[in-house]
Design an enzyme around this catalytic site. Structure first.
Site, PDB file in Angstrom:
ATOM      1  N   ASP A  89      17.524  13.910  29.190  1.00 44.69           N
ATOM      2  CA  ASP A  89      16.724  14.186  27.989  1.00 44.69           C
ATOM      3  C   ASP A  89      15.254  14.151  28.392  1.00 44.69           C
ATOM      4  OD1 ASP A  89      19.252  13.850  26.898  1.00 44.69           O
ATOM      5  OD2 ASP A  89      18.579  12.612  25.220  1.00 44.69           O
ATOM      6  N   LYS A 151      15.839  18.211  20.851  1.00 44.99           N
ATOM      7  CA  LYS A 151      16.003  16.851  20.327  1.00 44.99           C
ATOM      8  C   LYS A 151      14.740  16.453  19.567  1.00 44.99           C
ATOM      9  CE  LYS A 151      16.488  12.118  22.186  1.00 44.99           C
ATOM     10  NZ  LYS A 151      16.751  11.334  23.410  1.00 44.99           N
ATOM     11  N   LYS A 180      19.903  17.628  18.787  1.00 41.26           N
ATOM     12  CA  LYS A 180      20.136  16.188  18.800  1.00 41.26           C
ATOM     13  C   LYS A 180      19.096  15.513  17.916  1.00 41.26           C
ATOM     14  CE  LYS A 180      20.141  12.077  21.810  1.00 41.26           C
ATOM     15  NZ  LYS A 180      20.188  11.576  23.194  1.00 41.26           N
TER      16      LYS A 180
END
Length: 217
Positions: A89, A151, A180
Protein backbone atom coordinates in the site's frame (compact mmCIF):
# COMPACT_ATOMS: atom_id res chain seq x y z
CA UNK A 1 -17.42 -12.90 -0.22
CA UNK A 2 -17.18 -13.59 3.49
CA UNK A 3 -17.03 -10.38 5.52
CA UNK A 4 -13.71 -11.42 7.10
CA UNK A 5 -12.07 -11.46 3.67
CA UNK A 6 -12.74 -7.75 3.27
CA UNK A 7 -10.43 -6.96 6.18
CA UNK A 8 -6.77 -5.97 6.19
CA UNK A 9 -6.09 -6.39 9.93
CA UNK A 10 -3.86 -3.45 10.67
CA UNK A 11 -1.26 -2.22 13.12
CA UNK A 12 0.95 0.61 11.89
CA UNK A 13 1.77 2.29 15.20
CA UNK A 14 5.35 3.40 15.73
CA UNK A 15 5.29 1.57 19.08
CA UNK A 16 4.22 -1.84 17.72
CA UNK A 17 6.27 -4.59 19.38
CA UNK A 18 6.95 -8.25 18.59
CA UNK A 19 4.08 -9.20 20.91
CA UNK A 20 1.73 -6.83 19.07
CA UNK A 21 2.60 -8.38 15.71
CA UNK A 22 2.21 -11.88 17.13
CA UNK A 23 -1.24 -10.99 18.50
CA UNK A 24 -2.26 -9.40 15.19
CA UNK A 25 -1.21 -12.49 13.21
CA UNK A 26 -2.93 -14.86 15.63
CA UNK A 27 -6.15 -12.85 15.37
CA UNK A 28 -5.89 -12.77 11.58
CA UNK A 29 -5.48 -16.56 11.53
CA UNK A 30 -8.41 -17.08 13.88
CA UNK A 31 -10.82 -14.96 11.84
CA UNK A 32 -9.29 -15.67 8.40
CA UNK A 33 -8.86 -12.02 7.50
CA UNK A 34 -7.56 -11.22 4.02
CA UNK A 35 -4.27 -9.83 5.30
CA UNK A 36 -2.32 -8.22 8.08
CA UNK A 37 -1.08 -4.72 7.26
CA UNK A 38 2.12 -3.87 9.09
CA UNK A 39 5.17 -1.62 8.80
CA UNK A 40 8.03 -2.82 6.54
CA UNK A 41 10.32 -3.73 9.45
CA UNK A 42 7.77 -6.37 10.52
CA UNK A 43 7.22 -8.02 7.14
CA UNK A 44 9.67 -10.89 7.55
CA UNK A 45 8.29 -11.63 11.03
CA UNK A 46 4.67 -11.64 9.82
CA UNK A 47 5.65 -13.79 6.84
CA UNK A 48 7.10 -16.42 9.20
CA UNK A 49 4.16 -16.25 11.60
CA UNK A 50 1.59 -16.65 8.81
CA UNK A 51 3.40 -19.28 6.76
CA UNK A 52 0.94 -21.95 5.62
CA UNK A 53 -2.12 -19.85 6.50
CA UNK A 54 -4.68 -18.19 4.20
CA UNK A 55 -3.73 -14.71 5.47
CA UNK A 56 -1.61 -12.46 3.25
CA UNK A 57 1.12 -10.06 4.36
CA UNK A 58 0.54 -6.44 3.36
CA UNK A 59 2.92 -3.56 4.05
CA UNK A 60 3.13 0.18 3.44
CA UNK A 61 5.42 2.19 1.16
CA UNK A 62 6.36 5.86 1.56
CA UNK A 63 4.25 5.83 4.69
CA UNK A 64 2.61 7.90 6.07
CA UNK A 65 3.51 11.18 4.30
CA UNK A 66 4.16 9.98 0.75
CA UNK A 67 7.03 12.44 0.50
CA UNK A 68 9.87 10.01 -0.20
CA UNK A 69 11.43 10.16 -3.65
CA UNK A 70 10.12 7.69 -6.21
CA UNK A 71 13.34 5.66 -6.31
CA UNK A 72 13.20 5.21 -2.53
CA UNK A 73 9.59 4.03 -2.78
CA UNK A 74 10.60 1.61 -5.53
CA UNK A 75 13.42 0.21 -3.38
CA UNK A 76 11.09 -0.09 -0.37
CA UNK A 77 8.74 -2.10 -2.58
CA UNK A 78 11.45 -4.44 -3.85
CA UNK A 79 12.78 -5.00 -0.34
CA UNK A 80 9.33 -5.59 1.16
CA UNK A 81 8.51 -8.22 -1.46
CA UNK A 82 11.87 -9.91 -0.89
CA UNK A 83 11.01 -10.02 2.82
CA UNK A 84 7.69 -11.73 2.09
CA UNK A 85 5.10 -9.05 1.37
CA UNK A 86 2.18 -10.23 -0.76
CA UNK A 87 0.69 -6.73 -1.19
CA UNK A 88 1.95 -3.16 -0.87
CA UNK A 89 0.00 0.00 0.00
CA UNK A 90 1.88 3.07 -1.25
CA UNK A 91 1.20 6.72 -0.42
CA UNK A 92 1.12 9.20 -3.30
CA UNK A 93 3.09 12.43 -3.16
CA UNK A 94 0.31 14.53 -1.65
CA UNK A 95 2.11 17.85 -2.14
CA UNK A 96 2.42 17.12 -5.85
CA UNK A 97 -1.28 16.24 -5.98
CA UNK A 98 -2.17 19.53 -4.29
CA UNK A 99 0.05 21.31 -6.85
CA UNK A 100 -1.83 19.42 -9.60
CA UNK A 101 1.40 17.95 -10.91
CA UNK A 102 -0.40 14.84 -12.09
CA UNK A 103 2.48 13.67 -14.29
CA UNK A 104 4.65 13.42 -11.16
CA UNK A 105 1.89 11.63 -9.23
CA UNK A 106 1.50 9.13 -12.08
CA UNK A 107 5.25 8.49 -12.43
CA UNK A 108 5.57 8.07 -8.66
CA UNK A 109 2.84 5.43 -8.60
CA UNK A 110 4.24 3.75 -11.71
CA UNK A 111 7.66 3.44 -10.06
CA UNK A 112 6.07 1.32 -7.33
CA UNK A 113 3.86 -0.69 -9.71
CA UNK A 114 6.90 -1.47 -11.86
CA UNK A 115 8.99 -2.46 -8.83
CA UNK A 116 6.17 -4.69 -7.56
CA UNK A 117 6.36 -6.82 -10.73
CA UNK A 118 2.82 -8.15 -10.44
CA UNK A 119 2.47 -8.03 -6.66
CA UNK A 120 -0.79 -6.26 -5.80
CA UNK A 121 -0.44 -2.48 -5.31
CA UNK A 122 -2.90 -0.25 -3.46
CA UNK A 123 -2.51 3.51 -3.87
CA UNK A 124 -3.29 5.66 -0.82
CA UNK A 125 -4.48 9.08 -1.98
CA UNK A 126 -5.20 10.54 1.52
CA UNK A 127 -8.65 11.92 0.67
CA UNK A 128 -8.82 14.20 3.74
CA UNK A 129 -6.35 16.57 2.07
CA UNK A 130 -7.88 16.52 -1.43
CA UNK A 131 -10.83 18.23 -3.10
CA UNK A 132 -13.30 16.08 -5.02
CA UNK A 133 -11.64 17.06 -8.30
CA UNK A 134 -8.22 16.12 -6.88
CA UNK A 135 -9.57 12.76 -5.67
CA UNK A 136 -10.78 12.06 -9.21
CA UNK A 137 -7.43 13.06 -10.75
CA UNK A 138 -5.46 10.98 -8.22
CA UNK A 139 -7.62 7.96 -9.03
CA UNK A 140 -7.04 8.53 -12.75
CA UNK A 141 -3.27 8.62 -12.17
CA UNK A 142 -3.49 5.31 -10.28
CA UNK A 143 -5.54 3.79 -13.10
CA UNK A 144 -3.05 4.99 -15.71
CA UNK A 145 -0.19 3.46 -13.70
CA UNK A 146 -2.13 0.14 -13.59
CA UNK A 147 -2.46 -0.03 -9.80
CA UNK A 148 -4.85 -2.65 -8.44
CA UNK A 149 -6.58 -0.50 -5.81
CA UNK A 150 -7.08 3.08 -4.78
CA UNK A 151 -7.25 3.57 -1.03
CA UNK A 152 -8.72 6.43 0.98
CA UNK A 153 -6.36 7.05 3.87
CA UNK A 154 -3.29 6.27 5.91
CA UNK A 155 -5.10 6.71 9.23
CA UNK A 156 -2.47 9.34 10.09
CA UNK A 157 -4.12 12.27 8.31
CA UNK A 158 -6.72 14.72 9.61
CA UNK A 159 -9.57 12.29 8.84
CA UNK A 160 -10.15 8.77 7.60
CA UNK A 161 -12.52 7.20 5.11
CA UNK A 162 -15.89 8.72 4.31
CA UNK A 163 -18.78 7.16 2.43
CA UNK A 164 -18.76 10.13 0.05
CA UNK A 165 -15.08 9.69 -0.83
CA UNK A 166 -15.47 5.94 -1.36
CA UNK A 167 -18.43 6.51 -3.68
CA UNK A 168 -16.53 9.13 -5.65
CA UNK A 169 -13.51 6.87 -5.97
CA UNK A 170 -15.65 3.92 -7.09
CA UNK A 171 -17.52 6.08 -9.60
CA UNK A 172 -14.16 7.19 -11.01
CA UNK A 173 -12.42 3.83 -11.29
CA UNK A 174 -15.56 1.80 -12.02
CA UNK A 175 -14.53 -1.84 -12.66
CA UNK A 176 -11.02 -0.96 -13.80
CA UNK A 177 -9.63 -0.89 -10.26
CA UNK A 178 -10.84 -1.67 -6.74
CA UNK A 179 -11.33 0.60 -3.72
CA UNK A 180 -10.00 0.16 -0.20
CA UNK A 181 -11.50 2.19 2.65
CA UNK A 182 -9.34 2.77 5.70
CA UNK A 183 -9.14 5.09 8.68
CA UNK A 184 -11.80 5.44 11.36
CA UNK A 185 -13.69 2.22 10.58
CA UNK A 186 -14.32 0.91 14.07
CA UNK A 187 -17.71 -0.82 14.03
CA UNK A 188 -19.91 -3.07 11.90
CA UNK A 189 -22.27 -0.29 10.87
CA UNK A 190 -19.45 1.82 9.39
CA UNK A 191 -17.87 -1.30 7.86
CA UNK A 192 -21.13 -2.16 6.05
CA UNK A 193 -21.59 1.42 4.84
CA UNK A 194 -18.13 1.39 3.24
CA UNK A 195 -18.86 -1.88 1.42
CA UNK A 196 -22.23 -0.55 0.24
CA UNK A 197 -20.43 2.57 -1.05
CA UNK A 198 -18.15 0.41 -3.21
CA UNK A 199 -15.19 -0.69 -1.08
CA UNK A 200 -13.78 -4.14 -1.82
CA UNK A 201 -11.30 -4.04 1.05
CA UNK A 202 -11.41 -2.47 4.53
CA UNK A 203 -8.27 -1.49 6.43
CA UNK A 204 -8.83 -1.31 10.17
CA UNK A 205 -7.50 -2.26 13.57
CA UNK A 206 -11.01 -3.10 14.82
CA UNK A 207 -11.45 -6.27 12.77
CA UNK A 208 -11.96 -8.51 15.79
CA UNK A 209 -14.62 -6.16 17.21
CA UNK A 210 -16.39 -6.05 13.85
CA UNK A 211 -16.38 -9.85 13.55
CA UNK A 212 -17.77 -10.22 17.08
CA UNK A 213 -20.53 -7.71 16.25
CA UNK A 214 -21.30 -9.73 13.12
CA UNK A 215 -21.64 -12.94 15.16
CA UNK A 216 -24.10 -11.23 17.49
CA UNK A 217 -26.36 -9.86 14.75
Amino acid sequence: MEKAKYIDHTILNATATYDDILKLCNEANKYHFMSVCINPCNVSLAHKLLEGSDVLVCTVIGFPLGANTSDVKAYETTRAIADGADEVDMVINIGMAKAHNWDYVYEDIKAVVDAAKGVLVKVIIETCYLTDDEIVEACKAALKAKADYVKTSTGFGTAGATVEAVKLMKDTVKDNCLVKASGGIRDLQTFNKMIEAGASRIGCSAGVKIMEELKNE
